[in-house]
Write an enzyme that holds these catalytic residues in place. Sequence first.
Site, PDB file in Angstrom:
ATOM      1  CG  HIS A 157      -1.847   1.285   1.395  1.00  0.00           C
ATOM      2  ND1 HIS A 157      -2.404   1.704   2.470  1.00  0.00           N
ATOM      3  CD2 HIS A 157      -2.036   2.178   0.579  1.00  0.00           C
ATOM      4  CE1 HIS A 157      -3.066   2.525   2.150  1.00  0.00           C
ATOM      5  NE2 HIS A 157      -2.787   3.129   1.040  1.00  0.00           N
TER       6      HIS A 157
ATOM      7  CE1 TYR B  87       0.613  12.322  -3.164  1.00  0.00           C
ATOM      8  CE2 TYR B  87      -1.375  12.630  -1.569  1.00  0.00           C
ATOM      9  CZ  TYR B  87      -0.822  11.940  -2.157  1.00  0.00           C
ATOM     10  OH  TYR B  87      -0.796  10.501  -1.646  1.00  0.00           O
TER      11      TYR B  87
ATOM     12  CD  GLU C 188      -7.512   6.731   5.747  1.00  0.00           C
ATOM     13  OE1 GLU C 188      -6.498   7.275   6.072  1.00  0.00           O
ATOM     14  OE2 GLU C 188      -7.985   6.322   4.538  1.00  0.00           O
TER      15      GLU C 188
ATOM     16  CG  HIS D 170      -6.570   2.808   5.701  1.00  0.00           C
ATOM     17  ND1 HIS D 170      -5.306   3.010   6.229  1.00  0.00           N
ATOM     18  CD2 HIS D 170      -6.537   3.331   4.331  1.00  0.00           C
ATOM     19  CE1 HIS D 170      -4.612   4.067   5.298  1.00  0.00           C
ATOM     20  NE2 HIS D 170      -5.388   4.216   4.478  1.00  0.00           N
TER      21      HIS D 170
ATOM     22  CG  ASP E  10       0.303   8.935   1.038  1.00  0.00           C
ATOM     23  OD1 ASP E  10       0.456   8.781  -0.218  1.00  0.00           O
ATOM     24  OD2 ASP E  10      -0.608   8.710   1.514  1.00  0.00           O
ATOM     25  N   PRO E  11       5.050   7.618   1.867  1.00  0.00           N
ATOM     26  CG  PRO E  11       6.708   6.070   1.239  1.00  0.00           C
ATOM     27  CD  PRO E  11       5.249   6.607   0.926  1.00  0.00           C
TER      28      PRO E  11
ATOM     29  CD  GLN F 239       1.949  13.039   1.331  1.00  0.00           C
ATOM     30  OE1 GLN F 239       2.796  11.996   1.197  1.00  0.00           O
ATOM     31  NE2 GLN F 239       1.090  13.452   0.743  1.00  0.00           N
TER      32      GLN F 239
END
Length: 627
Positions: free
Chosen positions: A221, A297, A493, A512, A568-569, A571
């Site tokens: 993911h 982003y 989530e 999630h 999301d690495p 973030q």
Amino acid sequence: MTLPQSMSDQARKVLAPVAEVLMDTPTYLEVPDFQRVAIIGDYASGVLYLSYVAYGVYRALTIREKYMRLAYQRFPLTTSQYLRDIEGEPFKPEHSVQPVFTSPPKEGEDPFNTKCLPENLSWVARMKDGVIYVYKDAAEADQHKPIENMPAPHYETFIDDMNFLIALIAQGPTKTYSHRRLKFLMSKFNVHEMLNEMEEMKELKLNPHRDFYNCRKVDTHIHAAACMNQKHLLRFIKKSYRVDADRVVQNIKGKDVTMKELFANLNLHPYDLTVDSLDVHAGRQTFQRFDKFNAKYNPVGASELRDLYMKTENHIDGEYFARIIKEVASDLEDARYQYAEPRLSIYGCNPNEWTKLSGWFNKHRVFSPQLKWMIQVPRIYDIFRGRNFVPHFGKMLENIFLPIFQATIEPHANPELSIFLKHVTGFDSVDDESKHSGHMFCTKSPKPEEWDIVKNPSYSYYIYYMYANITMINQLRKARGMNTFQFRPHCGEAGAVTHLLASFMTADNISHGLNLKKSPVLQYLYFLAQIPIAMSPLSNNSLFLEYAKNPVLEFLKKGLIVSLSTDDPMQFHYTKEKTHFLGADYLKEGPEGNDIRKTNVAQIRMAYRYETLCYELNLIKEGLKTD
């Protein structure tokens, strides 16, 4: 392997398959002696209407099994064996289905070679009531006579099954039973760990070469637009500016804009940028604010930089984005034991999206043996309809799925897309789950071609029509000897627990799953059906749930199939996180399928998990025999 004398006959019967499996096995597959936790006496635990509860759980599992088989998705063999036993039917391994994946290219083999594609067919693909069917020719398409061996999900039956599950998760006796079983599973694991922790550690210490760092791990993911960490993105921006400052990177109102001019217009100089000023790291300010999270982003808050560095379609044909992903892949290759499945977006507002995405993939040769690809479909029909990009929801579905059917029927007419699809493993449905649509999916819901209002359908509506089309494309691709796709939505989530119910029916696995803690019945069903859940505690900590409250450890102890993933690495991470990867015999269940030499997972733990699942399934089986 001999069982302790203190165990009941019933428990021995449940564990018998393990003993049979371990006879005449290689040393590394043997399960060392360990202490087992057994409950002697009445297994009903004071639950009234046990047969009523057991029947509901049994039917729920058969519903999932039916939809998994139809779409060539996974259903555990152990659970399937118990269901056949309940029905008095023989279990036949050939009845189980599995997804079909593209094997990695052999050494020296070109992964972009089109000569190995199947021949073109003259079949026709056409949408009816939101689902694309395949016909032998246009005449049969006009009469709606689809090819017989490719059955579609039955709409009314699906709604009936969904309504049954909605009622089941609200039933008092079923909630009580599920809650008690889950509490027992948690306590049982704690006792198992206390009794056998040293023996499990001994197994791992005796396992040569393998430890956590050199067993294979897959990040299942991860979003491609945020697959790099912040420092990586910052380095790339500075390097690209040094090398390409005078390169034309945008065209605004007919005027070419160089990179130097772009940064000047933003009052920025890359030399002055830091990880902090880049401002892509999610923090407390994004908690419960999906809009602010999406804004992260944009490096330095500038959408122009996102378009330049993190898009496949721009003035430079997504070159920088391809280079960043190839650098991430190179890091994975250097690490040897790490793999990832980045997600790329298809929106459905234009039928040419697939052509452009596959063209980007082939032009920049964005291939790595460490990467497979997922396609994410954002649930933003209301935005597209409001801007008149699509006339109705059916057109959005057609834009998403029809090009895949056409590339499968005529691969040589769509070579770049056909090559790209070989490296795609599944589809995801993404967006803010906390948004409420106000629509209840039922038999009276408009068909997708009739849904022409500027309002988003419900989560379940999206999920059903994505599942139905994935089912049809999988049947076609299986018949053609091609790889199939899994359905792996973001689910649980936030929002209603009915999201998890819809995914229980349709999804191979989910990302999630936090809201399972709100529904003991669904949580117990996810355990019995062994549905994989890719959990992202660091991501959740910045969006919906504080780290200390995350149920990942609780789910793991109870025996749900969970893995860690990055999400999301860019973030959430300053380093690179990893998840578990299964060995060559992953299709076999229990200790037989575990090669400790590769997985570094103790056989004692595998035997415990397998025996616990068998015990719980046996309770359902025995419960159906009671009055």
